[in-house]
Scaffold this motif. Structure first.
Motif, short mmCIF file in Angstrom:
data_model
loop_
_atom_site.label_atom_id
_atom_site.label_comp_id
_atom_site.label_asym_id
_atom_site.label_seq_id
_atom_site.Cartn_x
_atom_site.Cartn_y
_atom_site.Cartn_z
N GLU A 30 0.72 -1.15 -0.12
CA GLU A 30 -0.02 -0.14 0.08
C GLU A 30 0.91 1.38 0.06
O GLU A 30 0.66 2.11 -0.73
CB GLU A 30 -0.95 0.03 1.23
CG GLU A 30 -2.06 1.19 1.28
CD GLU A 30 -2.98 0.92 2.29
OE1 GLU A 30 -3.99 1.50 2.26
OE2 GLU A 30 -2.57 0.84 3.44
N ASN A 31 1.79 1.23 0.78
CA ASN A 31 2.90 2.57 0.64
C ASN A 31 4.30 2.19 0.65
O ASN A 31 5.22 3.14 0.97
CB ASN A 31 2.46 3.30 1.91
CG ASN A 31 2.99 2.55 3.23
OD1 ASN A 31 3.54 1.60 3.56
ND2 ASN A 31 2.73 3.59 4.37
N MET A 32 4.61 0.82 0.48
CA MET A 32 6.10 0.63 -0.06
C MET A 32 6.20 -0.51 -1.29
O MET A 32 5.25 -1.19 -1.13
CB MET A 32 6.91 0.70 1.13
CG MET A 32 6.58 -0.54 1.67
SD MET A 32 8.04 -1.02 3.04
CE MET A 32 9.57 -1.26 2.33
N LEU A 33 7.22 -0.63 -1.59
CA LEU A 33 7.63 -1.85 -2.39
C LEU A 33 8.68 -2.57 -1.66
O LEU A 33 9.37 -2.31 -0.65
CB LEU A 33 8.45 -1.35 -3.53
CG LEU A 33 7.70 -0.27 -4.59
CD1 LEU A 33 8.53 0.25 -5.87
CD2 LEU A 33 6.44 -1.02 -5.06
N VAL A 34 8.79 -3.98 -2.01
CA VAL A 34 9.70 -4.84 -1.46
C VAL A 34 10.35 -5.70 -2.56
O VAL A 34 9.52 -5.73 -3.62
CB VAL A 34 8.90 -5.78 -0.32
CG1 VAL A 34 8.86 -4.99 0.95
CG2 VAL A 34 7.96 -6.54 -0.89
#
Length: 112
Positions: A30-34
């Motif tokens: 929702e508010n970052m990438l991995v």
């Protein structure tokens, strides 16, 4: 060795890195990438693409927590393989401290 996304990405989520990844190992929260550390081929092309320096090699101090966070959420979140707009307040949050504790969302993003 693998690369990982750190908490610097939280509430920014620039996707310049996604566009250059040859193996599509980025996953969208929702508010970052991995990055899925088992899919990453350690080519390093993503690291310089991040405009806020959120991508690091797993040789950094405290890397184990980032590898684990990236592994856990890459198994839960949808794959993203194309560049999309950063979060609306990305510039405002790019230098904020303690984002993991205060702003991280475990919810998935929309993927691509």
């Amino acid at each position: 060795m693998t690369f990982v996304v750190t908490d610097v990405c939280i509430k920014c989520k620039y996707t310049d890195c996604v566009e250059v990844c040859p193996v599509d190992c980025f996953y969208d929260g929702e508010n970052m990438l991995v990055i899925n550390p088992d899919e990453c081929i350690d080519c390093g092309v993503c690291e310089p693409e991040c405009p806020i320096d959120a991508i690091k090699p797993d040789s950094i101090p405290d890397a184990a927590k980032w590898v684990e966070l990236n592994r856990e959420y890459s198994a839960k979140w949808p794959n993203i393989n194309r560049k999309v707009d950063a979060m609306p307040d990305a510039e405002k949050f790019k230098d904020k401290k303690n984002k993991l504790e205060e702003d991280f969302s475990p919810n998935p993003g929309s993927g691509s």
